[in-house]
Write a protein that holds these residues in place. Structure first.
Motif, PDB file in Angstrom:
ATOM      1  N   GLN A   1      45.032  48.772 -26.423  1.00 22.96           N
ATOM      2  CA  GLN A   1      45.924  47.650 -26.113  1.00 22.96           C
ATOM      3  C   GLN A   1      46.691  47.909 -24.821  1.00 22.96           C
ATOM      4  OE1 GLN A   1      48.614  46.657 -29.307  1.00 22.96           O
ATOM      5  NE2 GLN A   1      49.338  44.778 -28.297  1.00 22.96           N
ATOM      6  N   ARG A   2      47.222  49.122 -24.691  1.00 19.59           N
ATOM      7  CA  ARG A   2      47.960  49.455 -23.455  1.00 19.59           C
ATOM      8  C   ARG A   2      47.021  49.454 -22.245  1.00 19.59           C
ATOM      9  NH1 ARG A   2      52.072  54.304 -25.464  1.00 19.59           N
ATOM     10  NH2 ARG A   2      53.512  52.949 -26.607  1.00 19.59           N
ATOM     11  N   SER A   3      45.802  49.978 -22.434  1.00 16.79           N
ATOM     12  CA  SER A   3      44.826  49.977 -21.330  1.00 16.79           C
ATOM     13  C   SER A   3      44.522  48.547 -20.893  1.00 16.79           C
ATOM     14  CB  SER A   3      43.522  50.665 -21.756  1.00 16.79           C
ATOM     15  OG  SER A   3      43.750  52.040 -21.971  1.00 16.79           O
TER      16      SER A   3
ATOM     17  N   ASP B   1      44.931  54.305 -26.278  1.00 11.07           N
ATOM     18  CA  ASP B   1      45.490  53.087 -26.856  1.00 11.07           C
ATOM     19  C   ASP B   1      44.858  51.899 -26.122  1.00 11.07           C
ATOM     20  OD1 ASP B   1      47.072  50.802 -27.351  1.00 11.07           O
ATOM     21  OD2 ASP B   1      48.824  52.027 -27.821  1.00 11.07           O
TER      22      ASP B   1
ATOM     23  N   GLN C   1      45.441  65.749 -22.556  1.00  9.64           N
ATOM     24  CA  GLN C   1      44.977  64.384 -22.823  1.00  9.64           C
ATOM     25  C   GLN C   1      43.577  64.150 -22.254  1.00  9.64           C
ATOM     26  OE1 GLN C   1      48.361  62.621 -20.986  1.00  9.64           O
ATOM     27  NE2 GLN C   1      49.701  63.334 -22.633  1.00  9.64           N
TER      28      GLN C   1
ATOM     29  N   CYS D   1      46.018  59.906 -28.279  1.00  8.92           N
ATOM     30  CA  CYS D   1      44.703  59.276 -28.382  1.00  8.92           C
ATOM     31  C   CYS D   1      44.747  57.972 -27.583  1.00  8.92           C
ATOM     32  CB  CYS D   1      44.367  58.994 -29.838  1.00  8.92           C
ATOM     33  SG  CYS D   1      44.292  60.510 -30.825  1.00  8.92           S
TER      34      CYS D   1
ATOM     35  N   SER E   1      43.390  65.371 -30.934  1.00 13.34           N
ATOM     36  CA  SER E   1      44.757  64.819 -30.962  1.00 13.34           C
ATOM     37  C   SER E   1      45.743  65.823 -30.381  1.00 13.34           C
ATOM     38  CB  SER E   1      45.161  64.509 -32.405  1.00 13.34           C
ATOM     39  OG  SER E   1      45.276  65.739 -33.132  1.00 13.34           O
TER      40      SER E   1
ATOM     41  N   ILE F   1      48.086  55.822 -23.873  1.00 10.02           N
ATOM     42  CA  ILE F   1      47.797  56.582 -25.093  1.00 10.02           C
ATOM     43  C   ILE F   1      48.865  56.283 -26.137  1.00 10.02           C
ATOM     44  CG2 ILE F   1      46.506  58.573 -24.199  1.00 10.02           C
ATOM     45  CD1 ILE F   1      49.283  59.982 -23.884  1.00 10.02           C
ATOM     46  N   ASP F   2      48.589  56.692 -27.385  1.00 12.98           N
ATOM     47  CA  ASP F   2      49.590  56.570 -28.437  1.00 12.98           C
ATOM     48  C   ASP F   2      50.333  57.908 -28.599  1.00 12.98           C
ATOM     49  OD1 ASP F   2      47.945  58.305 -29.903  1.00 12.98           O
ATOM     50  OD2 ASP F   2      47.039  56.693 -31.082  1.00 12.98           O
ATOM     51  N   GLU F   3      51.171  57.987 -29.630  1.00 11.31           N
ATOM     52  CA  GLU F   3      51.988  59.200 -29.790  1.00 11.31           C
ATOM     53  C   GLU F   3      51.157  60.433 -30.161  1.00 11.31           C
ATOM     54  OE1 GLU F   3      52.131  56.806 -33.626  1.00 11.31           O
ATOM     55  OE2 GLU F   3      52.319  56.408 -31.471  1.00 11.31           O
TER      56      GLU F   3
ATOM     57  N   CYS G   1      58.069  51.139 -23.212  1.00 10.82           N
ATOM     58  CA  CYS G   1      57.734  52.047 -24.314  1.00 10.82           C
ATOM     59  C   CYS G   1      58.310  53.440 -24.062  1.00 10.82           C
ATOM     60  CB  CYS G   1      56.228  52.117 -24.545  1.00 10.82           C
ATOM     61  SG  CYS G   1      55.273  52.587 -23.127  1.00 10.82           S
TER      62      CYS G   1
END
Length: 339
Positions: free
Chosen positions: A148-150, A146, A299, A144, A311, A139-141, A193
């Motif tokens: 790219q990370r997944s 993310d 989340q 939500c 969010s 997820i992002d900050e 991260c």
């Protein structure tokens, strides 16, 4: 007017230095603690009371697998029994990973002493298991997803196919497990991260993977279905399957608990999402020890847009309102609304 509630039980790693004394402080039922202590004494192990009342927290003692499991189960059961039945109608129960055993205790599938015996047995059987486990955010900050990370996580799973597995789907976090070599390589490959991740979970073997097969086989022999009772409450497992109260196949429940749940991925997010959709609780109650479940719960709700949550800010706003949706027994300011 009673409010309906879903109860959620935490998993491993939740009884730490800050939780020392938690069980003794909150155990209204001395008989419950006595049952737990009797099981432990009979096995020649330190009792829950002895561990919880030690003057200092010791990593080597309190985080030892069979002790940590006993403390987490005991704290969860004490908290469950502390929920005020005049205020809350518990409509279902679920848990994360080891919290599945606590959920079985809450639902009456296992009597208090049997539940303590099972978590102690499982901790001992899996403690010597091979492999390792680590956690990485997807997820992002703003909490939500993310993509790219997944994608990076999926890339590592495919690169180490057969040696690295999705162990737990935990809200916005992927918990991966596998051989020590595969875990080490994946952790080195994933970009760091939040100054914490990828984070190796100390003392954890490759839980919820085929590395646990030997432990599963022994557990099935030790714990026949005859030791399980019909659930008094609906249970939602780590696949999102609902086990109905008074109508569950106990042989299937025993196999799920000691086989599938031990050796295959545990999807906590799906369990929680199915639970809120099926039972639409007015509140989610998080049992102790600790209060670490809140983020993963939020989340998981954001992923399905539950009650308009999109969010981290949306969730914080609900929690700061006069009636927080998620209530944690591990937070004193929220516990007083529950017990």
């Amino acid at each position: 007017m009673k409010k309906t509630a879903l109860v959620v039980c935490p998993g491993r790693g939740t009884y730490n230095k800050a939780e020392l004394g938690y069980i003794s402080q909150h155990a209204k039922d001395g008989a419950l603690l006595a049952q737990f202590d009797a099981v432990r004494s009979a096995a020649g192990l330190a009792t829950v009371s002895e561990l919880d009342q030690q003057p200092l927290f010791s990593r080597s003692t309190h985080l030892k697998a069979e002790n940590a499991a006993a403390l987490i189960f005991a704290a969860g059961m004490v908290d469950y029994r502390s929920i005020d039945p005049e205020q809350f109608d518990v409509v279902a129960v679920t848990g994360n990973s080891m919290g599945w055993y606590t959920a079985l205790g809450c639902a009456g599938v296992l009597a208090a002493n049997s539940g303590m015996q099972l978590v102690t047995d499982m901790a001992q059987l899996t403690a010597d298991g091979a492999g390792a486990q680590f956690i990485y955010p997807v997820i992002d900050e703003n909490w939500c997803p993310d993509p790219q990370r997944s994608a990076l996580v999926q890339q590592q799973l495919s690169e180490h196919h057969g040696d690295l597995f999705m162990s737990i789907v935990y809200g916005g976090y992927a918990v991966l497990a596998g051989s020590e070599a595969a875990v080490k390589a994946a952790m080195a490959a994933l970009p760091p991260c939040d100054e914490r991740f990828p984070l190796l979970l100390p003392g954890h073997a490759a839980f919820h993977t085929g590395f646990m097969q030997a432990a599963s086989d022994k557990a099935l022999a030790l714990w026949p279905a005859a030791r399980f009772n019909q659930p008094q409450l609906p249970l939602i497992d780590g696949r999102g399957q609902v086990w109905p109260n008074f109508g569950s196949d106990l042989a299937a429940l025993q196999r799920y608990t000691l086989q599938h749940q031990v050796c295959q991925s545990y999807d906590f997010s799906k369990a929680l999402q199915v639970a809120v959709k099926e039972f639409a609780p007015e509140h989610i109650i998080l049992l102790g020890p600790g209060a670490g479940l809140g983020g993963a719960v939020a989340q998981s709700l954001i992923q399905i847009g539950w009650q308009g949550l999109r969010s981290k800010q949306d969730f914080v706003a609900i929690q700061q309102s006069a009636e927080p949706y998620v209530l944690s027994m591990g937070l004193p300011e929220q516990r007083c609304l529950l017990a």
